[in-house]
Design an enzyme around this catalytic site. Sequence first.
Site, PDB file in Angstrom:
ATOM      1  N   TYR A 175       6.120   6.723  -5.478  1.00 34.74           N
ATOM      2  CA  TYR A 175       6.106   5.559  -5.382  1.00 34.74           C
ATOM      3  C   TYR A 175       8.179   5.122  -4.408  1.00 34.74           C
ATOM      4  O   TYR A 175       8.040   4.713  -2.969  1.00 34.74           O
ATOM      5  CB  TYR A 175       6.341   4.241  -5.836  1.00 34.74           C
ATOM      6  CG  TYR A 175       4.837   3.988  -7.060  1.00 34.74           C
ATOM      7  CD1 TYR A 175       4.385   2.799  -6.026  1.00 34.74           C
ATOM      8  CD2 TYR A 175       4.959   3.624  -8.337  1.00 34.74           C
ATOM      9  CE1 TYR A 175       3.245   2.777  -5.685  1.00 34.74           C
ATOM     10  CE2 TYR A 175       3.513   3.263  -8.516  1.00 34.74           C
ATOM     11  CZ  TYR A 175       3.285   3.218  -7.674  1.00 34.74           C
ATOM     12  OH  TYR A 175       1.721   2.565  -7.823  1.00 34.74           O
ATOM     13  N   GLU A 216      -0.984  -5.246  -9.426  1.00 27.06           N
ATOM     14  CA  GLU A 216      -0.436  -3.975  -9.642  1.00 27.06           C
ATOM     15  C   GLU A 216      -1.478  -4.065 -10.791  1.00 27.06           C
ATOM     16  O   GLU A 216      -1.870  -4.138 -11.209  1.00 27.06           O
ATOM     17  CB  GLU A 216       0.372  -4.076  -9.422  1.00 27.06           C
ATOM     18  CG  GLU A 216       0.862  -2.176  -9.980  1.00 27.06           C
ATOM     19  CD  GLU A 216       0.100  -1.237  -9.070  1.00 27.06           C
ATOM     20  OE1 GLU A 216      -0.458  -0.409  -9.598  1.00 27.06           O
ATOM     21  OE2 GLU A 216       0.544  -1.028  -7.375  1.00 27.06           O
ATOM     22  N   TYR A 246       8.037  -0.237   6.761  1.00 28.35           N
ATOM     23  CA  TYR A 246       8.247  -2.001   6.195  1.00 28.35           C
ATOM     24  C   TYR A 246       9.221  -2.765   7.190  1.00 28.35           C
ATOM     25  O   TYR A 246       8.482  -3.808   7.198  1.00 28.35           O
ATOM     26  CB  TYR A 246       9.357  -1.566   3.841  1.00 28.35           C
ATOM     27  CG  TYR A 246       8.477  -1.306   3.601  1.00 28.35           C
ATOM     28  CD1 TYR A 246       7.279  -1.686   2.847  1.00 28.35           C
ATOM     29  CD2 TYR A 246       8.997   0.063   3.278  1.00 28.35           C
ATOM     30  CE1 TYR A 246       6.374  -0.737   1.771  1.00 28.35           C
ATOM     31  CE2 TYR A 246       8.170   0.196   2.340  1.00 28.35           C
ATOM     32  CZ  TYR A 246       7.009   0.079   1.978  1.00 28.35           C
ATOM     33  OH  TYR A 246       6.237   1.012   1.134  1.00 28.35           O
ATOM     34  N   ASP A 248      -7.052  -4.640 -12.053  1.00 28.62           N
ATOM     35  CA  ASP A 248      -7.441  -4.067  -9.801  1.00 28.62           C
ATOM     36  C   ASP A 248      -7.355  -4.811  -9.719  1.00 28.62           C
ATOM     37  O   ASP A 248      -8.281  -5.823  -9.756  1.00 28.62           O
ATOM     38  CB  ASP A 248      -8.463  -3.325 -10.489  1.00 28.62           C
ATOM     39  CG  ASP A 248      -8.830  -2.159  -9.166  1.00 28.62           C
ATOM     40  OD1 ASP A 248      -9.326  -2.912  -8.722  1.00 28.62           O
ATOM     41  OD2 ASP A 248      -9.469  -1.145  -9.181  1.00 28.62           O
ATOM     42  N   MET A 249      -7.329  -5.063  -8.730  1.00 30.43           N
ATOM     43  CA  MET A 249      -7.428  -5.616  -7.194  1.00 30.43           C
ATOM     44  C   MET A 249      -8.676  -6.153  -6.986  1.00 30.43           C
ATOM     45  O   MET A 249      -9.601  -7.346  -6.447  1.00 30.43           O
ATOM     46  CB  MET A 249      -6.798  -5.805  -6.163  1.00 30.43           C
ATOM     47  CG  MET A 249      -7.836  -4.553  -4.715  1.00 30.43           C
ATOM     48  SD  MET A 249      -7.040  -3.979  -3.905  1.00 30.43           S
ATOM     49  CE  MET A 249      -5.283  -3.386  -3.861  1.00 30.43           C
ATOM     50  N   GLU A 274      -1.038  -2.531   1.258  1.00 32.83           N
ATOM     51  CA  GLU A 274      -0.396  -1.314   2.399  1.00 32.83           C
ATOM     52  C   GLU A 274      -1.689   0.171   1.831  1.00 32.83           C
ATOM     53  O   GLU A 274      -0.533   1.033   1.263  1.00 32.83           O
ATOM     54  CB  GLU A 274       0.867  -0.929   2.720  1.00 32.83           C
ATOM     55  CG  GLU A 274       1.216  -0.983   0.871  1.00 32.83           C
ATOM     56  CD  GLU A 274       2.999  -0.142   0.732  1.00 32.83           C
ATOM     57  OE1 GLU A 274       3.406   0.788   2.046  1.00 32.83           O
ATOM     58  OE2 GLU A 274       3.587  -0.350  -0.345  1.00 32.83           O
ATOM     59  N   GLU A 320      -7.721   6.309   1.425  1.00 32.84           N
ATOM     60  CA  GLU A 320      -7.666   5.956   0.079  1.00 32.84           C
ATOM     61  C   GLU A 320      -7.699   4.924  -0.347  1.00 32.84           C
ATOM     62  O   GLU A 320      -7.563   4.303  -1.301  1.00 32.84           O
ATOM     63  CB  GLU A 320      -6.037   5.849   0.564  1.00 32.84           C
ATOM     64  CG  GLU A 320      -5.298   7.233   0.312  1.00 32.84           C
ATOM     65  CD  GLU A 320      -3.536   7.392   0.053  1.00 32.84           C
ATOM     66  OE1 GLU A 320      -3.182   5.903  -0.331  1.00 32.84           O
ATOM     67  OE2 GLU A 320      -3.228   8.192   0.556  1.00 32.84           O
TER      68      GLU A 320
END
Length: 789
Positions: A404, A481, A414, A508-509, A533, A542
């Site tokens: 990260y 998250e 950003y 998990d979203m 992102e 991804e």
Amino acid sequence: MASGGRLNPESDNFENRPTFYIGQHDSNRFEPLTEEQYNQVLNSGFRFVTAPITNEHFFKRVVDLHREYLQEREQWAREHGISDSQSTNPSLPGPVVPTLTDKDTSLGPCHYIGSLVCYSSPWIDLCSADPHISSISRQVLNLEAAYANFCGARTIVVPGPRQDESGRGIAQYARAIKEVMQVASRTNIVVHMPMYREPGLEENLETLSDIFGPEKGPEANAKKEIDLFSAWDSWNAIRSVCNYSMRLLLALRIPRRVPEKSLQERWFAEPLHFLTIGQAIFQLNRAGHPSLSRHHQDMINRYMRLRNVPWLVLCDVGPSPEELAALSDKLTSEFPTLAEASQALGDSRRPQSLALNAHVGYMRYLERQQPPFSAMESPALTSFQDWLQPPLQPLADNLESATYEVFEGDPVKYDQYEKAITEAMTEWRELKKPTSSATPENPSNPELIVTVAGAGRGPLVTRVLRAAERTGTPIQLWAVEKNQDAYVYLLRKNQTEWANQVTVVKTDMRGWEGPRLRGREDIIAKVDILVTELLGSFGDNELSPECLDGIQHHIARPHGISIPHSYTAHLSPISTPRLFADISSRVVGDPNAFETPWVVRLFAIDYVSQNVPGHPRFQQAWEFVHPVEINRADDFAAKHGKAVRYATAGVGSMSGSSGTNEHNARHCHLTFVCPTRGVIHGLAGFFESVLYSSQTGAGKEPVEISILPNQIDRKSKDMISWFPIFFPLKKPLYFPQDTELEVSMWRQTDDTRVWYEWLVEVYAWVEPNTRIKVGASELHSSRKVACLM
């Protein structure tokens, strides 16, 4: 990637520019330098020198050996009544070169052997049509290489073939190089090649073929049209026979006339170890000092940007053997007195070699004039050049804090996200859109509900808060998250930095139930702005489409916004010998190495196609746009009244799947035009993304990020968060000039994972309306290393 440690670009510090490692080669040197002479060459500014492995005594012995053999063959022919000695019995033994003796070489193990670059005899001819001369040449090369290897030499330079026309000769040469790499198993073999066959650029010394071959008529010296890529063709054949060995390197002879950019870039992609510059390349400036043309300077500056900086070898620029011999005569005593040494060093008639060599002095000046390293050439980023990394699987794996931190080291990304969020909030107010926080009790609630999905350690959360403060927008902010360790970090950051303004959710979203209104937790609301992102090097690699499919039903319709709004994947065929050699070395431990899409900062590569109308060098493969009005999973549940996970797999879509993710499958077929011949080793993949596009119709430029080489400086200059992706080919694919490369690629899914398949075909035009297929790769598939959903 953090760029830490970069020096001030305005500084004159040499460390902020590539360093020139300059050596000296004398084509008339037949004996290695003594230690005293070697030190004097170093004193004149050079860092290393070349050393012949054998001497003139050995050369004469080999010439006499072959001459005796020819005489014996002629005598045998006369005795048997054969008029042509060339027609003798092929079973008769040919000449065999005896082993080296102490008279054949002055080279030996010494404490500075590692600083010597051994140079094999330039008079051998491995390409000779005479089988005996080619055999003698091969024997000589093996004897020299074995002895240099014994002495501890690290590098052996072998003069390259002098002609490219003979396919048989190049094959002989390539086979000899492969054999000598086995003989000298601890050294690097460097083939000395010209950039192209510029007249006068070759070795001047006669070869065995010149000595024993027929005299050449005037037609041999007739001018021929120069084929710029013929020398590269020969090199490509040599390294292909040697299976792209990591120990096979290249010494490139710089020509007097710099060739076109396409040829420069072709050699740029090769494993350059030396750039050799002859005396004739230098020009005298107005002051009478040696210099190089601006074109030469630009080319050298370009090549010196490689991660493995090539060494520079100056040829025949002094000190000469005569000057060194004169110096040795001055210092006759092995241990001169201080007075003798002072007199020798102070003599006005001393050899020029004791002073800084003029050509070296100019190259040092050129070294200081190089452009300083840019922000994209920091030591940290340079270390990633052409370094293969397996792609991340953020859905299947929980990332570490250090990973990260690397992402967060890129302010450009950003900054662009913050700009997009700021514009979205500003236009929300201008367009008087409703907010999802409104309730019957409070219908005028102005708070926007913003969600950062896949929050990681929270850099986007910080940017959302900053954008809200800048625009004066009241918000309810949620951070979702799945990584339980990052969740702890977010909770602490919410207390220490965000003043508890954020609701942090660990899930998990795709399984999140949605935001609950502040003060009315019994009401599940919609999301006004969703920020993620999830992009990878190829945009979707991804699984951003699949992740957003699982959360987009929370976006308010029709006015809700997804940032990013869309992203496109792009492809270009490339030549990259270094990466092919690297992947080849991994196959033993990783059988899927050639079917893995690698993340890599592509650098020593050649984009083989050209920009032509309708067929640009970088072409779009496909696009994803968010939010999608409805996805296959929602549609399935609406029709069948049950969740997707209970659906029965079938074969109508992808075998073993129910087809619920079929809307995220993609296919493209692209055509690239290649005017010059070459070889490709795979496909380079890039992405662009529109983070936010204005909805006011005011003609504003969209806020974008891009890693496309021809767009990154315009859209997101110095952004380092993503390196390109590389889809390799199992075998290098050669293509002739004026051909078209047809690239087919698929994004495949079986509802549990996503993978890519790719195929390249070569077509050549034989008539104005007819083309034929002249080559193709096999169909590659990353299914065994697929991204898990």
